[in-house]
Write a protein that holds these residues in place. Structure first.
Motif: not given
Length: 72
Positions: A9-16, A47-56, A66-70
């Protein structure tokens, strides 16, 4: 659930929500929660520092609770 490539898990990942000032942060389990969204289509930027962002894009109420796994 927001995880890295090994499934941790990425604790602190942001979802906007795209185009708004609404966002949240993933907890220690990698879970991010939004409440009381109106029916409609939303773009979520993850997004999360050091990782490429993702859009859904999800449509509510069809995808409600619904649980979405990213993986970043």
């Amino acid at each position: 659930m927001i995880t890295d490539e090994s499934g941790d898990p990425l604790l602190g990942a942001t979802v906007a929500i795209e185009g708004t000032s609404t966002g949240t942060i993933a907890n220690a389990l990698g879970l991010a929660k939004f409440e009381d969204l109106e029916n409609g289509e939303y773009g979520f930027d993850v997004s999360f520092v050091g990782y490429e962002g993702y859009r859904i894009t999800l449509t509510f109420p069809q995808d409600n609770n619904r649980l979405i796994e990213i993986e970043l």
